[in-house]
Motif scaffolding. Structure first.
Motif, PDB file in Angstrom:
ATOM      1  N   SER A 382       0.801  -1.119  -0.032  1.00 60.86           N
ATOM      2  CA  SER A 382       0.174  -0.240   0.122  1.00 60.86           C
ATOM      3  C   SER A 382       0.947   1.209  -0.092  1.00 60.86           C
ATOM      4  CB  SER A 382      -0.935   0.089   1.073  1.00 60.86           C
ATOM      5  OG  SER A 382      -1.694   1.089   1.237  1.00 60.86           O
ATOM      6  N   ALA A 383       1.955   1.259   0.695  1.00 57.71           N
ATOM      7  CA  ALA A 383       2.797   2.460   0.776  1.00 57.71           C
ATOM      8  C   ALA A 383       3.712   2.606  -0.427  1.00 57.71           C
ATOM      9  CB  ALA A 383       3.766   2.229   1.731  1.00 57.71           C
ATOM     10  N   ARG A 384       3.509   1.664  -1.473  1.00 58.48           N
ATOM     11  CA  ARG A 384       4.444   1.660  -2.648  1.00 58.48           C
ATOM     12  C   ARG A 384       3.447   2.527  -3.532  1.00 58.48           C
ATOM     13  NH1 ARG A 384       7.141  -4.172  -4.343  1.00 58.48           N
ATOM     14  NH2 ARG A 384       8.855  -4.068  -2.928  1.00 58.48           N
ATOM     15  N   ARG A 385       2.270   2.234  -3.379  1.00 61.58           N
ATOM     16  CA  ARG A 385       1.122   2.741  -4.638  1.00 61.58           C
ATOM     17  C   ARG A 385       1.056   4.111  -3.998  1.00 61.58           C
ATOM     18  NH1 ARG A 385      -1.678  -2.061  -3.531  1.00 61.58           N
ATOM     19  NH2 ARG A 385      -2.997  -1.102  -1.912  1.00 61.58           N
ATOM     20  N   ALA A 386       1.105   4.597  -2.777  1.00 57.82           N
ATOM     21  CA  ALA A 386       1.166   6.065  -2.129  1.00 57.82           C
ATOM     22  C   ALA A 386       2.225   6.730  -2.900  1.00 57.82           C
ATOM     23  CB  ALA A 386       1.117   6.074  -0.763  1.00 57.82           C
ATOM     24  N   GLU A 387       3.606   6.000  -2.796  1.00 56.16           N
ATOM     25  CA  GLU A 387       4.685   6.717  -3.262  1.00 56.16           C
ATOM     26  C   GLU A 387       4.697   7.140  -4.668  1.00 56.16           C
ATOM     27  OE1 GLU A 387       9.356   6.204  -2.088  1.00 56.16           O
ATOM     28  OE2 GLU A 387       8.521   4.568  -2.778  1.00 56.16           O
ATOM     29  N   ARG A 388       4.214   6.074  -5.611  1.00 58.98           N
ATOM     30  CA  ARG A 388       4.043   6.257  -6.972  1.00 58.98           C
ATOM     31  C   ARG A 388       3.107   7.435  -7.162  1.00 58.98           C
ATOM     32  NH1 ARG A 388       4.130   0.621  -7.176  1.00 58.98           N
ATOM     33  NH2 ARG A 388       2.048   0.329  -7.178  1.00 58.98           N
ATOM     34  N   ARG A 389       1.955   7.568  -6.333  1.00 58.60           N
ATOM     35  CA  ARG A 389       0.785   8.864  -6.628  1.00 58.60           C
ATOM     36  C   ARG A 389       1.542  10.076  -6.304  1.00 58.60           C
ATOM     37  NH1 ARG A 389      -1.880  11.427  -9.513  1.00 58.60           N
ATOM     38  NH2 ARG A 389      -3.478  13.137  -8.168  1.00 58.60           N
ATOM     39  N   THR A 391       4.736  10.727  -6.754  1.00 61.76           N
ATOM     40  CA  THR A 391       5.599  11.312  -7.888  1.00 61.76           C
ATOM     41  C   THR A 391       4.706  11.917  -8.981  1.00 61.76           C
ATOM     42  OG1 THR A 391       7.155   9.709  -7.186  1.00 61.76           O
ATOM     43  CG2 THR A 391       7.255  10.521  -9.295  1.00 61.76           C
ATOM     44  N   ASP A 392       3.506  11.192  -9.385  1.00 65.31           N
ATOM     45  CA  ASP A 392       2.776  11.609 -10.263  1.00 65.31           C
ATOM     46  C   ASP A 392       2.258  13.077  -9.952  1.00 65.31           C
ATOM     47  OD1 ASP A 392       3.230   9.364 -11.478  1.00 65.31           O
ATOM     48  OD2 ASP A 392       1.257   8.436 -11.036  1.00 65.31           O
ATOM     49  N   ALA A 393       1.557  13.336  -8.738  1.00 70.72           N
ATOM     50  CA  ALA A 393       1.101  14.615  -8.211  1.00 70.72           C
ATOM     51  C   ALA A 393       2.063  15.597  -8.526  1.00 70.72           C
ATOM     52  CB  ALA A 393       0.686  14.674  -6.814  1.00 70.72           C
ATOM     53  N   ALA A 394       3.585  15.391  -8.107  1.00 70.74           N
ATOM     54  CA  ALA A 394       4.380  16.475  -8.374  1.00 70.74           C
ATOM     55  C   ALA A 394       4.687  16.778  -9.642  1.00 70.74           C
ATOM     56  CB  ALA A 394       5.985  16.053  -7.701  1.00 70.74           C
ATOM     57  N   ALA A 395       4.663  15.779 -10.582  1.00 65.26           N
ATOM     58  CA  ALA A 395       4.786  16.039 -12.071  1.00 65.26           C
ATOM     59  C   ALA A 395       3.718  16.831 -12.590  1.00 65.26           C
ATOM     60  CB  ALA A 395       4.848  14.926 -12.750  1.00 65.26           C
ATOM     61  N   GLU A 644      -3.584  16.894  -1.683  1.00 65.27           N
ATOM     62  CA  GLU A 644      -3.224  15.565  -1.853  1.00 65.27           C
ATOM     63  C   GLU A 644      -1.862  15.040  -1.625  1.00 65.27           C
ATOM     64  OE1 GLU A 644      -3.836  12.140  -5.136  1.00 65.27           O
ATOM     65  OE2 GLU A 644      -4.232  14.046  -5.513  1.00 65.27           O
ATOM     66  N   ARG A 645      -0.705  15.815  -1.779  1.00 67.87           N
ATOM     67  CA  ARG A 645       0.606  15.820  -1.536  1.00 67.87           C
ATOM     68  C   ARG A 645       0.825  15.883  -0.173  1.00 67.87           C
ATOM     69  NH1 ARG A 645       4.012  19.852  -4.920  1.00 67.87           N
ATOM     70  NH2 ARG A 645       5.645  18.663  -3.698  1.00 67.87           N
ATOM     71  N   ALA A 646      -0.008  16.493   0.690  1.00 66.03           N
ATOM     72  CA  ALA A 646       0.463  16.535   2.001  1.00 66.03           C
ATOM     73  C   ALA A 646      -0.091  15.305   2.825  1.00 66.03           C
ATOM     74  CB  ALA A 646      -0.165  17.923   2.458  1.00 66.03           C
ATOM     75  N   SER A 647      -1.109  14.748   2.282  1.00 67.31           N
ATOM     76  CA  SER A 647      -1.821  13.592   3.033  1.00 67.31           C
ATOM     77  C   SER A 647      -0.694  12.451   2.696  1.00 67.31           C
ATOM     78  CB  SER A 647      -3.209  13.436   2.468  1.00 67.31           C
ATOM     79  OG  SER A 647      -3.549  12.000   2.862  1.00 67.31           O
ATOM     80  N   LEU A 648      -0.424  12.249   1.329  1.00 67.20           N
ATOM     81  CA  LEU A 648       0.462  11.126   0.954  1.00 67.20           C
ATOM     82  C   LEU A 648       2.080  11.285   1.585  1.00 67.20           C
ATOM     83  CD1 LEU A 648      -0.132  11.147  -2.837  1.00 67.20           C
ATOM     84  CD2 LEU A 648      -0.857   9.665  -1.033  1.00 67.20           C
TER      85      LEU A 648
END
Length: 996
Positions: A382-389, A391-395, A644-648
């Motif tokens: 679950s933590a891996r999925r949050a980390e990928r999201r 990265t996408d949000a920052a892009a 969304e970035r702060a929560s992740l």
């Protein structure tokens, strides 16, 4: 053939349509075609020839037939109405025409057109026959029976050509007569006979060359056995065949003698060889047995020396058989030991990569630690999925920032460009208006430019013609003075000759013959020539010089008139304005025109620039509005991404622990679980191999004791592998076989008996046998060479005999064809006058022409001159085309080249008329009712002119008409029917006057 009507349109110098009514002109029998030089008299005759044959006479081919004065839309056309062979025809021809295209710009070329019609008298109308160039040409040629060249010589009589014909040599006459009478078939016969002769000669020479080649091959095959040399003859020489056959017979006889001698020598050598071979076989048998006994003795000695090694090999074989029982236990122990070393090494390597906390753990402890690491790894998905999201949000946030900056640039650029739009549009519209004004001004100047250029060209022509007129006037003055001087000189010589005419007449007096003046037969005191006496030749030369000077004067005056007419025309067009001033005015006009053209050339570019600017204005205004809309909608999206970035980030901080990221923590756990599992497996394998190695050692010790060895190491040392066992067994078997073979050889009776005999000389016996073989080979080679020589000489002799038989008919054919070829070529001794076949036929035609011409020449010369054909040799020893004139006043025969100018004219006219009659007969007797005679009348005096006109008037018999083409003014008074060609600035026209 009679001409009725000719219509010419845009042809030659005739710009419009001109018609000639030959029926009206021919009513008087004689009619005159006259006009100034260059007006187009010859073009009328060219039009007749073009209508009939589709081309003009040869000297005027290659140029354009279209008139330069013709209007652009008028096509060149010639229509001729004539009667021939009882048929009334109309031929219409139009040459190729380049005209303007009906659509668009440029020109197109229309093909030539032809049209043949025939008048149907019962129906009273014309009917079409053909529109094909080829069909019309064939029909006209068949009806007239003459080619274009014959028509131009027979109907359009060119006096200048026949004057040259009278003075020409035999070769030039032959060329003209050959064209008119078409003697190409006789020339083809000559050429064909020459080709047959060359071909026959080539075949004979080829046969002789082949025969000589066979003779040389026989000489090469015979070699040096024949001392008689070959005959020294070349291909084509008589007697070559007999000489070659005689030499071949001698060579064959000598070769057969040599073959018999070689056969006897071979038989003797073969007998000697058989005896030498038998002696060599006996010596070889004894030497072989002696060598066999010696070798067996040496082998027995070597066996005795190696008996100790043989005993040692037997002992090693026995110990190896006992050690074979211990071999399986040794193999098991070695295999188990190798597996244990590999397991121990693997365990050591895997434990070295583990953390220190697992260094002393057993296999079960390592397996437990590996399971705990795998369970922790599963909880990180679950933590891996949050980390990928994250990265996408920052892009996405960076993309929104880039779009923000791009839209700001678009808005800034659009604001700047649109601020200057009104000024830019006004400037472009000003450029368009300026270019339009310049284009209008250039069109106005172009209207004035062409007349100014034409006036300048006329002024330059005016200046050049003024200079030419001055030069022509000076030449006229000089020519007039020369003509007056030449006339005065001729009159002086004529007066002197008349004073001494008595001496000239006395020179021809002969005693006993009547005087031409007084009739007396005795001449007691004939007049004598005094110093400075003028004879007839001198007077005629002076008269000819006077006429030439007068002709030069007339030509100079004509050229002066032409120059003055051209000067007047150029002055009328250019005016009196100086050429330099006109040139300056035209240059200024050209400069202003070029400047206006340059300014007008930017009109199209300015219009295109305005169109591009308007399209750019619309595009930038739309881009400005779109960028403002995107800026307004982008703020809400940016706020949602920040939340969304702060929560992740909070979730990932708890999951990755001390690692840099969740991915790094997961990779760490994956490596740890894999290393622990691998170490646990390696520990279990090492424990298992240790137990199996201990069991293998116990079984090996028991097997070695039962086999009789003190230790397992001793059993391993005595054990033999397969290669060693086979090698020892081969050594034992080889020694046993060697002992048996040695005993067998030493027991043979023949070998023992040969060993007791003295040693034999094998080398001497072999040398004797080799020498005998060499002698047989040499004699056989000599016999074979002799046989081949005989066979080759027989073959070549048969071939030479066959070639001689084939050459017989070829030589006969060559002799026959050569005699005919040299006879027709005029090079044979039997051809006394060395006259070629074509020249012989042309000589017969020339004799007919001379006879036909004489009938008119005698009338024109008042019975003085007669044309005769001569067979005298001329030039390179040939003969057959000589033409002489017989002068009845002197009784002498002389060459036609010696005739004076006036005599040459009526002689050439008589020759032309006679040639016309002969060619007409040759062409099938087609009646020629219309003839044209071109120039030459100006060289005749009044009396001769009357005689010539009488002869021409006689041609009107049976309704024949003759047209005279001439500049002579006196003919205009004598001949009432006239066709005048008048030239003008817009082209020439014809004026017709009947003989009434």
């Amino acid at each position: 053939m009679r001409l009725h009507r000719l219509r010419i349109t845009a042809f030659g110098p005739f710009g419009g349509t001109q018609e000639v009514d030959f029926d009206d002109l021919s009513a008087a029998g004689l009619f005159l075609l006259h006009g100034p030089t260059g007006a187009g008299k010859t073009s009328v005759l060219d039009a007749v020839c073009f209508a009939l044959y589709g081309s003009v006479p040869g000297a005027r081919q290659g140029g354009s037939l279209r008139s330069d004065h013709a209007a652009a839309g008028v096509r060149t056309e010639v229509a001729l109405e004539l009667s021939v062979a009882g048929r009334r025809l109309e031929v219409t021809r139009q040459p190729p025409w380049e005209r303007a295209k009906k659509r668009g710009t440029g020109t197109t070329t229309e093909k030539a057109q032809s049209h043949l019609r025939e008048y149907d008298a019962p129906a009273g109308s014309w009917k079409d026959l053909s529109r094909s160039h080829q069909e019309i040409g064939e029909e006209v040629t068949q009806l007239l029976g003459m080619s274009r060249e014959q028509f131009c010589q027979v109907v359009l009589l060119p006096q200048g050509d026949f004057a040259r014909f009278l003075r020409a040599d035999a070769e030039a006459r032959g060329k003209l007569l050959g064209r008119l009478f078409d003697t190409r078939r006789f020339a083809a016969v000559e050429q064909r006979l020459a080709e047959l002769r060359r071909a026959a000669e080539t075949r004979v020479r080829a046969g002789d060359t082949e025969l000589l080649a066979d003779a040389h091959r026989m000489q090469q095959a015979a070699g040096e056995i024949v001392e008689l040399p070959l005959p020294g003859l070349d291909p084509g020489d008589p007697g070559l065949a007999g000489s070659v056959l005689e030499w071949a017979a001698v060579a064959r006889g000598t070769a057969r003698e040599r073959h018999t001698v070689a056969h006897c020598a071979q038989q003797a050598a073969e007998s000697a060889q058989a005896a030498a071979d038998r002696a060599l076989d006996d010596v070889r048998d004894v030497a072989r047995l002696q060598r066999r006994h010696a070798e067996a003795t040496e082998r027995a000695a070597r066996l005795e020396e190696s008996s100790a090694d043989h005993d040692e090999v037997r002992t090693r074989m026995e110990r190896g058989r006992k050690a074979e029982a211990v071999g399986p236990a040794l193999d098991v122990r070695d295999t188990t030991e190798a597996e244990h070393r590999r397991a121990t090494d693997a365990e050591t390597r895997t434990r070295a990569r583990l953390p220190e906390e697992f260094a002393d753990s057993g296999a079960s402890g390592l397996a437990t630690a590996a399971r705990r690491a795998a369970e922790e790894l599963g909880g990180l998905e679950s933590a891996r999925r949050a980390e990928r999201r994250l990265t996408d949000a920052a892009a996405e946030r960076d993309a929104l920032d880039r779009q923000e900056r791009a839209d700001e640039d678009v808005l800034h650029e659009a604001d700047g460009w649109l601020s200057g739009w009104e000024a830019n549009r006004a400037d472009l519209r000003t450029r368009i208006e300026t270019a339009q004004e310049a284009n209008t001004h250039a069109e106005q100047l172009a209207v004035r430019r062409e007349p100014a250029q034409a006036r300048l060209a006329a002024a330059r022509l005016r200046d050049r013609l003024a200079r030419d007129t001055d030069d022509a006037h000076a030449l006229v003055l000089t020519a007039r003075e020369a003509a007056v001087d030449a006339q005065a000189h001729w009159l002086d010589l004529k007066e002197l000759r008349l004073k001494g005419i008595a001496a000239e007449l006395a020179a021809g007096l002969v005693d006993g013959q009547a005087c031409a003046v007084c009739g007396a037969t005795e001449h007691p005191a004939p007049a004598r020539k005094v110093e400075g006496h003028v004879d007839r030749q001198a007077e005629e030369a002076a008269l000819a010089a006077h006429r030439r000077a007068d002709e030069r004067r007339a030509e100079a005056e004509r050229r002066l008139g032409v120059s003055r007419e051209a000067l007047a025309a150029a002055t009328a067009e250019a005016g009196d304005t100086p050429t330099e001033l006109l040139a300056e005015q035209f240059a200024e006009l050209e400069r202003r025109y070029s400047a206006a053209r340059d300014a007008a050339s930017g009109l199209h570019a300015a219009r295109e620039a305005l169109d591009r600017a308007e399209r750019e204005h619309d595009r930038r205004l739309a881009a400005q509005q779109e960028a403002a809309r995107r800026v307004a909608s982008r703020a809400s999206a940016r706020d949602a991404l920040d939340r969304e970035r702060a929560s992740l980030e909070d979730e990932l901080t708890q999951a990755r622990g001390a690692a840099a990221s969740v991915s790094a923590r997961a990779a760490q756990l994956e490596r740890q679980a894999a290393l622990l599992g691998e170490a646990a497996d390696a520990a279990r394998v090492a424990d298992d191999t240790a137990r199996r190695l201990k069991d293998a050692d116990a079984r090996l010790a028991d097997a070695a004791f039962r086999a009789g060895f003190d230790t397992p190491a001793a059993a391993a040392a005595a054990l033999l592998d397969d290669d060693a066992h086979r090698a020892l067994q081969r050594r034992l078997d080889a020694r046993q076989q060697e002992e048996a073979a040695v005993r067998s050889v030493l027991a043979e009776p023949d070998t023992a008996a040969a060993a007791g005999r003295p040693a034999v000389d094998l080398a001497a016996a072999e040398q004797a046998a080799v020498a005998a073989v060499r002698r047989v080979r040499d004699t056989a080679s000599a016999r074979d060479a002799a046989a081949r020589r005989c066979a080759e000489l027989d073959r070549l002799s048969l071939r030479a005999s066959a070639a001689v038989r084939r050459l017989g008919p070829l030589r006969e054919e060559y002799d026959r064809v050569a005699r005919l070829a040299t006879l027709t070529a005029g090079t044979s001794a039997d051809n006394e006058r060395r006259m070629r076949l074509e020249s012989y036929v042309l000589a017969a035609r020339l004799e007919q022409v001379a006879a036909a011409a004489t009938a008119r020449l005698q009338r024109m010369s008042s019975g003085r001159y007669t044309l005769v054909h001569s067979d005298d040799r001329a030039g390179r020893g040939r003969s057959g085309l000589g033409l002489h004139v017989v002068d009845a006043w002197t009784g002498r025969e002389r060459d036609t080249a010696t005739l004076s100018g006036g005599e040459t004219f009526f002689a050439s006219l008589a020759l032309a008329l006679g040639l016309a009659d002969v060619v007409t007969d040759e062409a099938g007797g087609v009646r020629l009712d219309t003839l044209f005679i071109d120039e030459g009348f100006g060289s005749l005096d009044d009396q001769t002119l009357d005689e010539v006109l009488d002869v021409l008037d006689s041609l009107r018999e049976r309704d024949r008409s003759v047209g005279i083409v001439s500049h002579v003014a006196d003919l205009r008074r004598r001949i009432h029917a006239q066709l005048e060609v008048v030239k003008g600035r817009s082209g020439s026209i014809v004026r017709q006057r009947s003989g009434d």
